[in-house]
Every structure is written in C-alpha cells, then in structure tokens.
Design an enzyme around this catalytic site. Structure first.
Site, PDB file in Angstrom:
ATOM      1  N   SER A 276      17.770 -15.557  12.303  1.00 40.84           N
ATOM      2  CA  SER A 276      17.483 -14.923  11.016  1.00 40.84           C
ATOM      3  C   SER A 276      17.846 -13.441  10.996  1.00 40.84           C
ATOM      4  CB  SER A 276      15.999 -15.094  10.670  1.00 40.84           C
ATOM      5  OG  SER A 276      15.705 -14.484   9.436  1.00 40.84           O
TER       6      SER A 276
ATOM      7  N   LYS B  52      14.502 -20.353   9.526  1.00 37.09           N
ATOM      8  CA  LYS B  52      15.278 -20.740   8.351  1.00 37.09           C
ATOM      9  C   LYS B  52      14.589 -20.310   7.066  1.00 37.09           C
ATOM     10  CE  LYS B  52      18.761 -22.575  10.465  1.00 37.09           C
ATOM     11  NZ  LYS B  52      20.080 -21.890  10.434  1.00 37.09           N
TER      12      LYS B  52
END
Length: 391
Positions: free
Chosen positions: A237, A280
């Site tokens: 991320s 995610k």
C-alpha cells in the site's frame, strides 16, 4: 495526406455509409497497388500506407489528390453518420510499470496492452528477481508472450532495479545493503529510480503499481504479527504512495496512475491473511485521496483496478488460487475464466484520453463477482431457479 499508423487497440468499429472507387484501395491495409480491390474503413483511418508500385508511379500525384479529396469529404460528413471505431491511442506516451518480474502476471499484461496502444514501456523489477528476468528476456523465453496484436514484439526500453519498500538510500538497513541478492545493483530505491528515469527519459505519462507482498499472507489475521502486518502495508500500500510521490514530479499533466487491488479489501476472503486485506483496503482509500491531491496539484488521474483471481506465479504462492478461480466460475455473473489481457486492456483505457474524466475510482474487472452477495453454488440454493447459459 500524411502517412500515419495508429496503435493496435480498437474499441469498436462501425461500417461507414461512404463508398470509394474499388480500384483505388488495396485490401485490408488500404495500400494502393495493382491488385487493389476494397479498403477497410477502420484501417483507412488508422493505417493508410502508399505503395510506390511501378505501374502506378505516373498517376501517383493524381491518385493522391483524389484520395485527399475523398478523405476530406468523408471527415466532413455530418456527425449523424457512423464513425470508424473509438481507438485507444497512446502513441507518444511513456509508461513506467513497477512490479514486473515474469510474463504471466497482471503487470506484464498491462505493459502489453499499453505497448499495443503505442506507449513506450519502462519497467521496474524487484532487485532479487532482476537477473533472472533480464536473462529470460534476453534469451527469448518471453518472446511468445511478447507478441502484440499486430504481430510485432513488445519492446521494453529499459528495466530498472527497484525495491519499493525503501524510499531512499538512508532507509535501507545494513543487512539488505550487504545481501548478495542485491549485489551488483545500484540506485534501486524509489527516489533513486525516479531520478534515473528523469535523467534517462525526462518525463513519463503513465505510472502503474503492480506489486504487493505479505510475508505472513497465509496466517489468519488473529495470528499475524505486528511486523508481518506492517510489512504487508508497507510493500502493498504505502509503496504506491511513495511511487506517486516521487514520480508525479516527472509526470506530464493529464497523465494517469493505476494500481491493482482485490475484493478482499471489502469482503471476507478466508486464507487471504497476514494483513493483506487491510493493505488492499488502505490502497483503495489512498487512491481516492491521491486522486484529489494529484488531480488538484498536477492534473494527474489516479485509479485502481480490482482484478479477479489469476493463476500468476505470485498468486500461486498463496496456495488456494485454483479454488478461488473455480469459485468465481461457479458464482460470477459471467461464467468464464478471467484473462490477464482483460485487465491489461482496462488499464490501457484508464490511461487513455477516453477516461479523461475518471479518477478516484475502483474499477472492477472480475466477471462481476464483486456484485454477488451469496455463493449460488451452495446446496442451500439447489431449489432455486438459478439462471444458466443456454446450450
């Protein structure tokens, strides 16, 4: 009329209501030759070539003049007439794709689709995988999968060593610096790669983040360590935040940045652990915030593609990818296996001017599985009349 060749991704083609002298054009590629019969309108607008065959040399200027008049007239027809498709044209654009280490993942597929649309391709490869990837490419092991729609091979202008976990040299711990897997490579932190790309090419138009890693992905969240959780967030991320932070400075206004996410960000996927579902979810949230900030400050669009399961080498490491593909086939609205090319073509669309008003979006490319609330293959639904494809 200037000779132009547009790239090979074409979204649709409508037959025009304009007729042309049958002796003027050759078949398929609209080539003037002694054996000319008919011209394809789609090729007329994207790949007109002039042949200097000897029998036609005397009348060359006359034919060119007539052709110019025909095309001018065709382009000036009223707008209610059908047009020749909607091309994805990325000619003259340059893309940097972070996270390609083989030829069977989404990153490779995205690179191929961008190349097919005319973009120049630059690649960032994880340092420990760099030697194998470059060797395989050089020896032709990827040649079959490099083939583009027009028959040519995808070219990669340059491959950069990259480890997106580290922003700058100061962040690299000593044990990594001295690791033999990093020996022989230099300038591989995010900041250094961005500086190298700027020095080599000046600017880019498209940035693709196609990398993720969760060292404890096979562990349930309740058994995940703090270190493992934060490592998943960092590699999967924050690496995107860092990439855009450094590359946005060399992106041309109107450019596009794309990442890859997964439905586990918003639905429970047992077995997808180690903090990866959280990573995610963070990636999708960051996509919205980055779309606002990069859009306002740099006129860069930021989107993420939520792709369905694929039998990539990275996915196989999780251990249950075949099960997820079978589940998708049984329960998705479209009962077919997702191809990497479908994700690649979506990325090409998002990178193109056709998507100029799309930013901050999560675009699902999963045969519609994200829309399902239950698994219709469950025995509980045996008595229901579930729609099935007619044979």
């Amino acid at each position: 009329m200037a000779t132009t060749t547009a790239p090979g991704l074409q979204m649709a083609t409508a037959r025009p209501r304009i007729s042309f002298p049958r002796r003027l054009f050759g078949a398929g590629a609209a080539i003037i030759s002694p054996n000319s019969k008919v011209a394809s309108w789609a090729n007329l607008t994207c790949s007109f070539h002039i042949s200097s065959s000897p029998p036609l040399q005397r009348n060359f200027s006359i034919l060119t003049t007539k052709f110019n008049k025909f095309v001018t007239k065709a382009m000036a027809e009223s707008t209610d007439r059908p047009v020749a498709g909607l091309p994805i044209n990325l000619k003259g654009k340059r893309a940097f794709i972070a996270g390609i280490a083989d030829d069977n993942g989404y990153g490779w597929a995205i690179a191929k689709s961008l190349a097919a649309a005319g973009a120049e391709i630059l690649v960032g490869t994880w340092v420990p995988a760099l030697n194998i990837f470059e060797t395989s490419l050089r020896r032709g092991k990827f040649d079959e999968s490099r083939v583009l729609p027009d028959g040519s091979l995808m070219e990669i202008s340059k491959i950069y060593p990259l480890d997106a976990v580290y922003d700058s040299p100061e962040d690299v711990p000593e044990d990594v610096k001295t690791n033999k897997r990093y020996a022989g490579s230099a300038n591989w932190t995010v900041k250094e790669v961005a500086e190298s790309v700027k020095q080599d090419f000046g600017s880019i138009d498209i940035l693709v983040h196609s990398l993720a890693n969760g060292p404890e992905v096979t562990k349930p969240l309740l058994e995940t360590s703090r270190q493992g959780y934060l490592a998943a967030i960092s590699a999967s991320s924050y690496s995107y935040v860092s990439l855009l932070k450094h590359f946005v400075l060399l992106m041309n206004p109107g450019g596009s940045s794309i990442s890859l996410t997964y439905i586990a960000s918003e639905r429970i996927i047992p077995g997808y652990g180690g903090g990866m579902s959280s990573a995610k979810a963070a990636l999708e949230s960051d996509t919205r915030v980055l779309a606002f900030e990069a859009g306002r400050k740099y006129r860069i669009r930021v989107n993420t593609i939520s792709a369905g399961p694929l039998r990539s080498r990275a996915a196989k490491a999780i251990g249950f990818i075949d099960m997820m593909i079978d589940y998708s086939l049984a329960n998705g609205p479209l009962q077919k296996e997702l191809s990497a090319e479908e994700v690649g073509n979506t990325a090409a669309f998002l990178a193109s001017p056709l998507a100029s008003a799309i930013t901050g979006a999560v675009v699902y490319v999963d045969n519609g599985l994200n829309a399902m609330g239950v698994g219709v293959d469950s025995p509980i639904f045996e008595s229901l009349d579930i729609p099935k494809e007619k044979k």
